[in-house]
Design a protein around this motif. Structure first.
Motif, short mmCIF file in Angstrom:
data_model
loop_
_atom_site.label_atom_id
_atom_site.label_comp_id
_atom_site.label_asym_id
_atom_site.label_seq_id
_atom_site.Cartn_x
_atom_site.Cartn_y
_atom_site.Cartn_z
N ARG A 115 0.84 -1.20 0.00
CA ARG A 115 0.00 0.00 0.00
C ARG A 115 0.87 1.25 0.00
NH1 ARG A 115 -3.11 -0.34 5.03
NH2 ARG A 115 -1.18 -1.19 5.78
N CYS A 116 0.75 2.12 0.93
CA CYS A 116 1.50 3.38 0.94
C CYS A 116 2.76 3.33 1.82
CB CYS A 116 0.59 4.52 1.40
SG CYS A 116 -0.65 4.97 0.17
N PHE A 117 3.22 2.15 2.15
CA PHE A 117 4.37 2.04 3.04
C PHE A 117 5.61 2.74 2.49
CE2 PHE A 117 7.99 -0.04 5.12
CZ PHE A 117 7.68 0.25 6.44
N VAL A 118 5.86 2.61 1.20
CA VAL A 118 7.02 3.28 0.60
C VAL A 118 6.87 4.79 0.73
CG1 VAL A 118 8.31 3.66 -1.53
CG2 VAL A 118 7.52 1.36 -0.95
N THR A 119 5.69 5.30 0.46
CA THR A 119 5.43 6.73 0.58
C THR A 119 5.68 7.22 2.00
OG1 THR A 119 3.72 6.57 -1.13
CG2 THR A 119 3.72 8.57 0.24
#
Length: 137
Positions: A115-119
């Motif tokens: 999901r948005c973990f990299v962000t």
């Protein structure tokens, strides 16, 4: 004290908090802030860019953490040092990614598995940098 990025997996993946809750909670643990569950609950509405893809929840969670840590006196309007840190944080996010909005950040880094973990990891790294700055922030 640790880094915010060191606690993100715990709060985003294990606790399943949204981006704002995860960054705020990770900052609270990293910076040794005593935060109640009620305060963390107030961050819920900021996930997904306040649910309408405006300012990224990771950015708002980080801004809230900076406020909680550095606000003085009667609040934000009497805390120029805190506001300077928040402005620096937002500026650095914009410089790094071209925007602070979920609608612009999500397409750059989102993937189905994480999901948005990299962000939030990239945004939290900037938060760590700003937190460690002295008055030149």
């Amino acid at each position: 004290m640790g880094k915010v990025v060191d606690y993100l997996e715990k709060y985003y993946k294990e606790t399943n908090y949204n981006c704002a809750e995860a960054v705020f909670s990770a900052a609270a643990e990293a910076w040794d802030m005593d935060i109640s569950d009620d305060v963390i609950r107030t961050m819920g509405c900021f996930g997904g860019g306040m649910g309408c893809a405006i300012v990224c929840g990771a950015v708002t969670g980080g801004s809230a953490a900076l406020s909680y840590k550095f606000v003085e006196g009667d609040g934000g309007h009497t805390s120029p040092a805190m506001m300077k840190k928040v402005r620096t944080y937002i500026r650095k996010v914009r410089e790094a990614f071209g925007s602070e909005d979920c609608k612009d950040l999500r397409p750059q880094f989102y993937n189905k598995e994480e999901r948005c973990f990299v962000t939030i990891s990239k945004v939290a790294a900037i938060l760590d940098e700003v937190y460690e700055m002295e008055d030149e922030a």
